[in-house]
Write an enzyme that holds these catalytic residues in place. Structure first.
Site, PDB file in Angstrom:
ATOM      1  N   GLU A  51      39.020  47.619  38.811  1.00  0.00           N
ATOM      2  CA  GLU A  51      38.203  46.082  38.812  1.00  0.00           C
ATOM      3  C   GLU A  51      39.735  45.134  38.801  1.00  0.00           C
ATOM      4  O   GLU A  51      39.447  44.162  39.467  1.00  0.00           O
ATOM      5  CB  GLU A  51      37.647  45.380  38.088  1.00  0.00           C
ATOM      6  CG  GLU A  51      35.312  46.186  38.550  1.00  0.00           C
ATOM      7  CD  GLU A  51      35.329  47.396  38.084  1.00  0.00           C
ATOM      8  OE1 GLU A  51      36.670  48.068  37.054  1.00  0.00           O
ATOM      9  OE2 GLU A  51      34.484  48.182  38.270  1.00  0.00           O
ATOM     10  N   PHE A 113      20.794  46.711  29.923  1.00  0.00           N
ATOM     11  CA  PHE A 113      22.326  47.932  30.512  1.00  0.00           C
ATOM     12  C   PHE A 113      22.838  47.242  30.967  1.00  0.00           C
ATOM     13  O   PHE A 113      22.519  46.857  32.214  1.00  0.00           O
ATOM     14  CB  PHE A 113      21.446  48.926  31.135  1.00  0.00           C
ATOM     15  CG  PHE A 113      22.295  49.923  31.676  1.00  0.00           C
ATOM     16  CD1 PHE A 113      23.337  50.887  30.731  1.00  0.00           C
ATOM     17  CD2 PHE A 113      22.911  50.325  33.358  1.00  0.00           C
ATOM     18  CE1 PHE A 113      24.392  51.608  31.158  1.00  0.00           C
ATOM     19  CE2 PHE A 113      23.411  50.863  33.524  1.00  0.00           C
ATOM     20  CZ  PHE A 113      24.393  51.985  33.177  1.00  0.00           C
ATOM     21  N   GLN A 114      24.502  47.408  30.594  1.00  0.00           N
ATOM     22  CA  GLN A 114      25.626  46.520  31.169  1.00  0.00           C
ATOM     23  C   GLN A 114      25.493  45.363  30.731  1.00  0.00           C
ATOM     24  O   GLN A 114      25.417  44.522  32.215  1.00  0.00           O
ATOM     25  CB  GLN A 114      25.473  47.271  32.792  1.00  0.00           C
ATOM     26  CG  GLN A 114      26.249  48.395  32.803  1.00  0.00           C
ATOM     27  CD  GLN A 114      26.609  49.479  33.918  1.00  0.00           C
ATOM     28  OE1 GLN A 114      26.184  48.659  34.841  1.00  0.00           O
ATOM     29  NE2 GLN A 114      27.821  50.651  34.323  1.00  0.00           N
ATOM     30  N   LYS A 163      20.632  40.269  39.668  1.00  0.00           N
ATOM     31  CA  LYS A 163      20.787  40.875  40.498  1.00  0.00           C
ATOM     32  C   LYS A 163      18.908  40.330  41.001  1.00  0.00           C
ATOM     33  O   LYS A 163      18.890  40.730  42.359  1.00  0.00           O
ATOM     34  CB  LYS A 163      20.075  42.593  40.220  1.00  0.00           C
ATOM     35  CG  LYS A 163      19.490  43.672  41.388  1.00  0.00           C
ATOM     36  CD  LYS A 163      19.874  44.955  40.524  1.00  0.00           C
ATOM     37  CE  LYS A 163      19.899  46.340  41.228  1.00  0.00           C
ATOM     38  NZ  LYS A 163      20.044  47.607  41.390  1.00  0.00           N
ATOM     39  N   MET A 481      61.823  44.572  28.197  1.00  0.00           N
ATOM     40  CA  MET A 481      62.371  43.556  27.659  1.00  0.00           C
ATOM     41  C   MET A 481      62.009  43.055  26.291  1.00  0.00           C
ATOM     42  O   MET A 481      62.492  42.623  25.458  1.00  0.00           O
ATOM     43  CB  MET A 481      60.621  42.869  28.267  1.00  0.00           C
ATOM     44  CG  MET A 481      61.113  41.071  28.090  1.00  0.00           C
ATOM     45  SD  MET A 481      62.051  40.025  28.422  1.00  0.00           S
ATOM     46  CE  MET A 481      62.462  39.574  30.200  1.00  0.00           C
TER      47      MET A 481
HETATM   48  C1  LIG Z   1      58.684  37.239  30.731  1.00  0.00           C
HETATM   49  C2  LIG Z   1      58.656  36.449  31.391  1.00  0.00           C
HETATM   50  C3  LIG Z   1      59.199  35.476  31.489  1.00  0.00           C
HETATM   51  C4  LIG Z   1      59.765  34.091  31.741  1.00  0.00           C
HETATM   52  N1  LIG Z   1      60.834  33.367  31.626  1.00  0.00           N
HETATM   53  C5  LIG Z   1      60.354  32.160  32.601  1.00  0.00           C
HETATM   54  C6  LIG Z   1      62.283  30.827  32.421  1.00  0.00           C
HETATM   55  O1  LIG Z   1      62.986  31.698  31.895  1.00  0.00           O
HETATM   56  N2  LIG Z   1      62.336  29.869  33.056  1.00  0.00           N
HETATM   57  C7  LIG Z   1      60.579  29.904  33.936  1.00  0.00           C
HETATM   58  O2  LIG Z   1      60.422  28.532  34.614  1.00  0.00           O
HETATM   59  N3  LIG Z   1      59.698  29.925  33.873  1.00  0.00           N
HETATM   60  C8  LIG Z   1      59.272  31.661  32.726  1.00  0.00           C
HETATM   61  N4  LIG Z   1      58.089  32.110  32.331  1.00  0.00           N
HETATM   62  C9  LIG Z   1      57.074  31.424  33.324  1.00  0.00           C
HETATM   63  C10 LIG Z   1      56.622  30.722  32.492  1.00  0.00           C
HETATM   64  O3  LIG Z   1      56.172  31.448  31.445  1.00  0.00           O
HETATM   65  C11 LIG Z   1      55.568  29.745  33.157  1.00  0.00           C
HETATM   66  O4  LIG Z   1      54.471  30.368  34.092  1.00  0.00           O
HETATM   67  C12 LIG Z   1      56.274  28.971  34.023  1.00  0.00           C
HETATM   68  O5  LIG Z   1      57.292  28.160  34.014  1.00  0.00           O
HETATM   69  C13 LIG Z   1      55.271  27.864  34.650  1.00  0.00           C
HETATM   70  O6  LIG Z   1      56.368  27.049  35.614  1.00  0.00           O
HETATM   71  P1  LIG Z   1      55.331  26.168  36.155  1.00  0.00           P
HETATM   72  O7  LIG Z   1      55.841  24.460  35.453  1.00  0.00           O
HETATM   73  O8  LIG Z   1      56.292  25.648  37.443  1.00  0.00           O
HETATM   74  O9  LIG Z   1      53.935  25.925  36.598  1.00  0.00           O
HETATM   75  P2  LIG Z   1      53.034  26.594  36.876  1.00  0.00           P
HETATM   76  O10 LIG Z   1      51.942  27.232  36.156  1.00  0.00           O
HETATM   77  O11 LIG Z   1      53.526  27.080  38.558  1.00  0.00           O
HETATM   78  O12 LIG Z   1      51.841  24.884  37.077  1.00  0.00           O
HETATM   79  C14 LIG Z   1      52.049  24.178  38.216  1.00  0.00           C
HETATM   80  C15 LIG Z   1      51.681  22.381  37.874  1.00  0.00           C
HETATM   81  O13 LIG Z   1      52.079  22.066  39.455  1.00  0.00           O
HETATM   82  C16 LIG Z   1      51.109  20.848  39.143  1.00  0.00           C
HETATM   83  N5  LIG Z   1      50.155  21.677  40.681  1.00  0.00           N
HETATM   84  C17 LIG Z   1      49.468  21.829  40.800  1.00  0.00           C
HETATM   85  N6  LIG Z   1      49.664  21.628  42.399  1.00  0.00           N
HETATM   86  C18 LIG Z   1      49.767  20.723  42.587  1.00  0.00           C
HETATM   87  C19 LIG Z   1      50.020  20.149  43.085  1.00  0.00           C
HETATM   88  N7  LIG Z   1      49.777  20.040  45.045  1.00  0.00           N
HETATM   89  N8  LIG Z   1      51.165  18.505  43.709  1.00  0.00           N
HETATM   90  C20 LIG Z   1      51.499  18.697  42.472  1.00  0.00           C
HETATM   91  N9  LIG Z   1      51.213  19.039  41.957  1.00  0.00           N
HETATM   92  C21 LIG Z   1      50.515  20.501  41.223  1.00  0.00           C
HETATM   93  C22 LIG Z   1      49.740  21.637  38.307  1.00  0.00           C
HETATM   94  O14 LIG Z   1      48.700  21.058  37.531  1.00  0.00           O
HETATM   95  C23 LIG Z   1      50.798  22.271  37.257  1.00  0.00           C
HETATM   96  O15 LIG Z   1      50.611  21.605  36.027  1.00  0.00           O
HETATM   97  C24 LIG Z   1      57.926  33.187  32.369  1.00  0.00           C
HETATM   98  C25 LIG Z   1      57.204  34.636  32.380  1.00  0.00           C
HETATM   99  C26 LIG Z   1      56.907  35.607  31.963  1.00  0.00           C
HETATM  100  C27 LIG Z   1      56.016  36.410  32.504  1.00  0.00           C
HETATM  101  C1  LIG Z   2      49.566  43.759  29.765  1.00  0.00           C
HETATM  102  C2  LIG Z   2      50.589  43.379  28.580  1.00  0.00           C
HETATM  103  N1  LIG Z   2      50.901  44.339  27.825  1.00  0.00           N
HETATM  104  C3  LIG Z   2      52.034  43.699  27.304  1.00  0.00           C
HETATM  105  C4  LIG Z   2      53.198  43.090  27.594  1.00  0.00           C
HETATM  106  C5  LIG Z   2      54.265  42.817  27.013  1.00  0.00           C
HETATM  107  N2  LIG Z   2      55.150  43.171  27.709  1.00  0.00           N
HETATM  108  C6  LIG Z   2      56.057  42.647  28.214  1.00  0.00           C
HETATM  109  S1  LIG Z   2      57.389  42.845  28.971  1.00  0.00           S
HETATM  110  C7  LIG Z   2      57.086  44.358  29.096  1.00  0.00           C
HETATM  111  C8  LIG Z   2      57.735  45.471  28.861  1.00  0.00           C
HETATM  112  C9  LIG Z   2      57.693  45.677  30.106  1.00  0.00           C
HETATM  113  O1  LIG Z   2      58.499  47.077  30.165  1.00  0.00           O
HETATM  114  P1  LIG Z   2      58.848  47.548  32.253  1.00  0.00           P
HETATM  115  O2  LIG Z   2      57.468  47.259  32.852  1.00  0.00           O
HETATM  116  O3  LIG Z   2      59.225  49.126  32.069  1.00  0.00           O
HETATM  117  O4  LIG Z   2      60.009  46.123  32.356  1.00  0.00           O
HETATM  118  P2  LIG Z   2      61.099  46.706  31.912  1.00  0.00           P
HETATM  119  O5  LIG Z   2      61.306  45.174  30.811  1.00  0.00           O
HETATM  120  O6  LIG Z   2      61.541  47.406  31.319  1.00  0.00           O
HETATM  121  O7  LIG Z   2      62.161  46.107  33.087  1.00  0.00           O
HETATM  122  C10 LIG Z   2      56.103  44.269  27.634  1.00  0.00           C
HETATM  123  C11 LIG Z   2      55.469  45.475  26.925  1.00  0.00           C
HETATM  124  C12 LIG Z   2      52.569  42.409  28.814  1.00  0.00           C
HETATM  125  N3  LIG Z   2      53.731  41.116  29.391  1.00  0.00           N
HETATM  126  N4  LIG Z   2      51.841  42.840  28.748  1.00  0.00           N
END
Ligand SMILES: Cc1cc2nc3c(=O)[nH]c(=O)nc-3n(C[C@H](O)[C@H](O)[C@H](O)COP(=O)(O)OP(=O)(O)OC[C@H]3O[C@@H](n4cnc5c(N)ncnc54)[C@H](O)[C@@H]3O)c2cc1C
Ligand SMILES: Cc1ncc(C[n+]2csc(CCOP(=O)(O)OP(=O)(O)O)c2C)c(N)n1
Ligand SMILES: [Mg+2]
Lengths: 573, 163
Positions: A51, A113-114, A163, A481
Site C-alpha cells: 500500500e 477484525f482489521q 464497509k 548519506m
Molecule cells: C537528504 C536530504 C537533504 C536535503 N537537503 C536540502 C538542501 O540542501 N537544500 C534544500 O533546499 N532542501 C533540502 N532538503 C529538503 C528539505 O528538507 C525541505 O523539504 C525543503 O527545503 C523545503 O522546500 P521549500 O522551502 O521549497 O518548501 P515546500 O515544502 O516545498 O513547501 C512549499 C511552501 O510553499 C507554500 N505554497 C504552496 N502553494 C503555494 C502557492 N500556490 N503560492 C505560494 N506559496 C505556496 C507552502 O505553504 C509552503 O510554505 C533535503 C532533504 C533531504 C531528504
Molecule cells: C525510510 C527511511 N529510513 C531511514 C532513513 C535515513 N536515511 C537517509 S539516507 C539513508 C541512506 C540511503 O542509502 P541509499 O539508498 O543506498 O543511498 P545513498 O545515500 O547510498 O546514495 C538513510 C538510511 C530514511 N531517510 N528513510
C-alpha cells in the site's frame, strides 16, 4: 435520478472528478467497492504490491500534474501501510485523496477484525479527513476532499469509509455536486496590493537581491511568472530542493540550490544579500542552517499562500499572504510600469561578486581519488543522455543530492522527490506513477541500493502494467548519506551503514521480467545508458557501481551561518 | 505570556481531537481548555489558555486557523476582555473551620453548595487568579478535592466572535 450503491457512488464520483487511475490494494472492508470497480470501465485501478507504493504513485502523479492523485487501501494493515505515503505527501504539501476502508460502523470501537482508528492515526499528517457516516454523503464528501486537497496550500485528505456504507443493496440518488462551499475554509486567492507595492519598491531599490524560490512556485504553477520577474530585475535565483525546475536550471541567473547541500554561490549570495525575496519557500532547517546567524544583512519579503509558513522560523519584514502566481504577476506588472529601475552599477557589481563565487567551487568534484566511477559523473551522463528533459524521480540519500545538484532541470514538475519527510522507498513507485500517466516521456528512478530495496516488490507491478521506466541505481554498497555523517561526525565509525549481502540486481530484475544492466567502468557508461534508453518498451534496471567513499559537497557546517560550508573532505570556508 | 484563545469551530465529531492534537503535535502548551456548543447548534466554542512567546502565540493562532473545522479564532488577551472560571472545592469542615470557611467563602463571594457534618463544598467563580487565591488562603491541609472548569472569556463591548 440514478440510484447507486455507496460503492458505486464512490467510483462514479471519482470518474466525475476526472480521475483516470487509482492505485490500490483490496481487502475485506473494500470488497463492495472492488465489486463496483469491476463493473465499470471508466476508472482504471492499478494493483500495487504494497500500500505504501499506492500512495507514492498517487503522490507522484500529483507532483507531475498538480492534480490530486487517488489511493485506495483497506482497513487495518492496509491503512497503516499507507501512513508513510500520506506523511510524505503532507510534508511536501502534495494534493492526494486516500480512501481507506473501515470495519462496519456498528463494529467501530470493538477491536473488530482489521480495525484501526485511521482518522486518529493519520490526523497529524493530513490536511483534513472525513469519516463517512451516511452513504448519501459520499458524493459531497469526495467533492470536498478534492477541493481541500488541491486548493490553498495543498495536502493529503483521508476519506474513511465503513464497509456498511458501501452495501450493494442500499441504493441512493446520485448527483455529483458541481461546486462546494465550506464556511470554515476559504484559501486566499490574491495578495494584499499594498504589501505587493511595498515589495516592488524594495526589490527595485535593492543592491544585492536574491530570489529564494521553493516548492510553492511548482505547486502554484508560477514558474513562468517567477522567470519573468527575475529576468526583468536581472536578479539571481536560487531554488530549494523542492523548487528545482521552478526557474530554468541552465539559465545564467540560476545560482543553484541553497541550503545544507546547496551550491557555494547560492549560500554565499544568501549570506551577503541585502534583500531576499522568498516565494513559496518555508525557511526549512535544511535551508537556513543556524537561524540566529541567518543572512545577517538581509531584509526579507516572504510570499506564501499559508500564513503559518511566514515568520515561523525566520521573521519576515514584508509578509505577503497569497498565491505565488498572482503575487508574482502583480509584481511583474508593477515593475514594468515603474519609472524606477534597479541601480545598474549595484546589480553589475553584485553579479561580478556572484560570478567570482561561481568559479571558486562551481560544483567541482574529484575524479582522481578513486578507481571507481563517481556518482556525479553518472548524473551528468544521465542529463546528457536524456537531454535534461526527463522526469527524475528520486529516492533518498546521497544519490538524491547528486541528482539535485547535477541534473539541470529546465522545467517545473520534472524533479520528483521526497524532501520534507525524506522517505526512502519513494523513488520507484513515484516513477511508476509518473510513467503510467506520461507514457511518451522518459521517466527515471534515481536510487541507491539501500532505498530501492524499500519498495523493490513493485518490480512486479511494473511487469503487470508494463511500465517501461528506467532505474538508475547508484550502487555504493552503503547507506551513503548515513556513512557520510559518520565520517564527518563520528570518526568514521560506520555503525550499520554498510550493506552486506546485496542481491544480484540484474538477476532480480530479470526474475521480474525486466532487463538488468551492470556498469562498473565510466568508459562503458554512455554506451550502456544510451542502450538502456533506446529500449523504449522495457523497464531497464541499471546497477551502476560508484565510489563508496564519495561525499556530497558543499555541506553546511551544523548551526553555522549560510556561508559556513565544507567544500570537500579537506576544504572549509 | 499567558493568552486566552477563543475558537469557534464546527460541532463535528473529531473537531476537538484535531485542536487538541495540534497542540501536542506542535509542542504548544495548554493550561486549560473548555468546550461546549453555542446558541447555534452547528458550532462549538472552545477556549484555551496557553503560555508562550509572541512567536509561539502567532503560530498557535495561525495553525488553529488552518484546521478545516475551525471557523474563527481570536486571542482575547489582545484586547479588553472578561474571563471567568468556575471552581468547586470540597473542604474538611469541622470545629472552628466551619465558620472560617464560611467567612472566607463570603469574602470571595463563593457559595456553599453541599454540606455534611464534616465537609463543605464551595462553588466559586472568577478570574483564575481569584480561584488560586482562595485555594491558597484555605491551605492544602483542608482541601479534599478541587475541580475547575477552565477559563471562558469574551471580548468587552460590541466585539463578538461569530460567523
Ligand atoms: C537528504 C536530504 C537533504 C536535503 N537537503 C536540502 C538542501 O540542501 N537544500 C534544500 O533546499 N532542501 C533540502 N532538503 C529538503 C528539505 O528538507 C525541505 O523539504 C525543503 O527545503 C523545503 O522546500 P521549500 O522551502 O521549497 O518548501 P515546500 O515544502 O516545498 O513547501 C512549499 C511552501 O510553499 C507554500 N505554497 C504552496 N502553494 C503555494 C502557492 N500556490 N503560492 C505560494 N506559496 C505556496 C507552502 O505553504 C509552503 O510554505 C533535503 C532533504 C533531504 C531528504
Ligand atoms: C525510510 C527511511 N529510513 C531511514 C532513513 C535515513 N536515511 C537517509 S539516507 C539513508 C541512506 C540511503 O542509502 P541509499 O539508498 O543506498 O543511498 P545513498 O545515500 O547510498 O546514495 C538513510 C538510511 C530514511 N531517510 N528513510
Ligand atoms: Mg547506497
Amino acid at each position: 435520478m440514478e440510484q447507486l450503491s455507496g460503492g458505486e457512488m464512490l467510483i462514479r464520483a471519482l470518474k466525475d472528478e476526472g480521475v483516470k487511475h487509482i492505485y490500490g490494494y483490496p481487502g475485506g472492508a473494500l470488497l463492495h467497492i472492488y465489486d463496483a470497480l469491476f463493473q465499470q470501465g471508466d476508472v482504471q485501478h492499478v494493483l500495487v504490491r504494497h500500500e505504501q507504493a499506492a500512495t507514492h504513485m498517487a503522490d507522484a502523479y500529483a507532483r507531475a500534474t498538480g492534480k490530486a492523485g487517488v489511493a485506495l487501501v483497506t482497513s487495518g494493515p492496509g491503512a497503516t501501510n499507507a501512513v508513510t505515503g500520506i506523511a510524505t505527501a503532507y510534508m511536501d504539501s502534495i494534493p492526494m485523496v486516500v480512501i481507506t476502508g473501515q470495519v462496519m460502523s456498528t463494529l467501530i470501537g470493538e477491536d473488530a477484525f482489521q480495525e484501526t482508528d485511521m482518522i486518529g492515526v493519520s490526523r497529524p499528517v493530513v490536511k483534513h479527513s472525513f469519516s463517512v457516516q451516511n452513504p448519501e454523503d459520499i458524493p459531497s464528501i469526495i467533492k470536498k476532499a478534492f477541493h481541500i486537497a488541491e486548493s490553498g496550500r495543498p495536502g493529503p485528505v483521508v476519506v474513511d469509509i465503513p464497509k456498511d456504507m458501501t452495501n450493494p443493496t442500499d441504493r441512493f440518488n446520485y448527483e455529483y455536486p458541481k461546486s462546494i462551499k465550506l464556511r470554515s475554509y476559504n484559501p486566499v486567492s490574491r495578495g494584499h496590493s499594498g504589501q505587493i507595492k511595498k515589495a516592488v519598491d524594495m526589490v527595485l531599490g535593492a543592491k544585492r537581491l536574491v530570489i529564494y524560490a521553493g516548492g510553492g512556485v511548482i505547486l502554484g504553477g508560477a514558474s513562468k511568472e517567477l522567470t519573468e520577474l527575475a529576468q526583468l530585475l536581472n536578479a539571481p535565483v536560487t531554488n530549494t530542493l523542492m523548487g528545482l525546475g521552478g526557474y530554468p536550471g541552465t539559465d545564467r541567473q540560476f545560482i543553484g540550490m541553497l541550503g545544507m547541500h546547496g551550491s557555494y554561490e547560492a549560500n554565499m549570495a544568501m549570506h551577503h544579500a541585502d534583500l531576499i525575496l522568498a516565494v513559496g519557500a518555508r525557511f526549512d532547517d535544511r535551508v537556513t542552517n543556524g537561524v540566529d546567524k541567518f543572512c545577517p544583512t538581509a531584509k526579507i519579503i516572504h510570499v506564501d499562500i499559508d500564513p503559518a509558513s511566514i515568520s515561523k522560523t525566520i521573521k519576515a519584514d514584508v509578509p505577503i499572504v497569497g498565491p505565488a502566481k498572482h503575487v508574482l504577476n502583480e509584481m511583474v506588472t508593477l515593475v514594468k510600469d515603474s519609472k524606477k529601475q534597479p541601480e545598474k552599477e549595484a546589480v553589475d557589481s553584485w553579479w561580478k561578486q556572484i560570478d567570482e563565487w561561481r568559479t571558486r567551487h562551481g560544483g567541482h568534484y574529484r575524479t582522481d581519488d578513486s578507481e571507481k566511477m563517481k556518482p556525479q559523473q553518472v548524473i551528468e551522463m544521465l542529463s546528457k543522455v536524456t537531454g535534461g528533459d526527463a522526469y527524475i524521480c528520486s529516492d533518498v540519500g546521497q544519490h538524491q543530492m547528486f541528482a539535485a545538484q547535477y541534473y539541470k532541470f529546465n522545467k517545473p514538475n520534472r524533479w520528483i522527490n521526497s524532501g520534507g519527510l525524506g522517505t526512502m522507498g519513494f523513488g520507484l513507485p513515484a516513477a511508476m506513477g509518473v510513467k503510467m500517466n506520461f507514457p511518451d516521456e522518459e521517466v527515471v528512478c534515481v536510487t541507491g541500493e539501500g532505498s530501492i530495496q524499500m519498495n523493490i516488490q513493485e518490480l512486479s507491478t511494473i511487469s503487470q502494467y508494463n511500465i517501461p521506466l528506467k532505474v538508475i541505481c547508484l550502487n555504493n554498497q552503503s547507506l551513503g548519506m548515513v556513512r557520510q555523517w559518520q565520517d564527518m561526525n563520528y570518526e568514521s565509525r560506520h555503525s550499520h551503514s554498510y550493506m552486506e549481502s546485496l542481491p544480484d540486481f540484474i538477476k532480480l530484475a530479470e526474475a521480474y521480467g525486466h532487463v538488468g544492466m551492470k556498469v562498473d567502468k565510466y568508459e562503458d557508461l554512455e554506451a550502456a545508458m544510451t542502450k538502456a534508453f533506446a529500449m523504449k518498451d522495457r523497464m531497464v534496471f541499471m546497477d551502476i557501481t560508484v565510489d563508496p567513499f564519495e561525499h556530497v559537497y558543499p555541506m553546511q557546517v551544523p548551526r553555522g551561518s549560510m556561508r559556513d560550508m565544507w567544500l570537500s573532505k579537506t576544504e572549509r570556508t | 505570556m499567558r493568552h486566552i484563545i477563543s475558537v469557534l469551530m464546527e460541532n463535528e465529531p473529531g473537531a476537538l481531537s484535531r485542536v487538541v492534537g495540534l497542540f501536542s503535535q506542535r509542542n504548544f502548551n495548554i493550561e486549560s481548555l473548555t468546550v461546549a456548543p453555542t446558541e447555534d447548534s452547528t458550532l462549538s466554542r472552545l477556549t484555551v489558555t496557553t503560555i508562550g512567546s509572541d512567536r509561539v502565540i502567532e503560530q498557535i493562532t495561525k495553525q488553529l486557523n488552518k484546521l478545516i473545522d475551525v471557523v474563527k479564532v481570536v486571542d482575547l488577551t489582545e484586547g479588553d476582555h472578561v474571563e471567568r472560571e468556575l471552581m468547586m472545592i470540597k473542604l474538611k469542615a469541622s470545629g472552628q473551620m466551619r465558620a472560617e470557611i464560611k467567612r472566607t467563602a463570603d469574602i470571595f463571594r463563593g457559595q456553599i453548595i453541599d454540606v455534611t457534618p464534616t465537609t463543605y463544598t464551595v462553588q466559586l467563580t472568577g478570574a483564575s487568579d481569584k480561584l488560586d487565591a482562595f485555594i491558597e488562603t484555605l491551605g492544602a491541609a483542608h482541601i479534599m478535592e478541587v475541580v475547575r472548569t477552565g477559563v471562558s472569556g469574551l471580548s468587552r463591548g460590541e466585539k463578538v466572535l461569530s460567523i
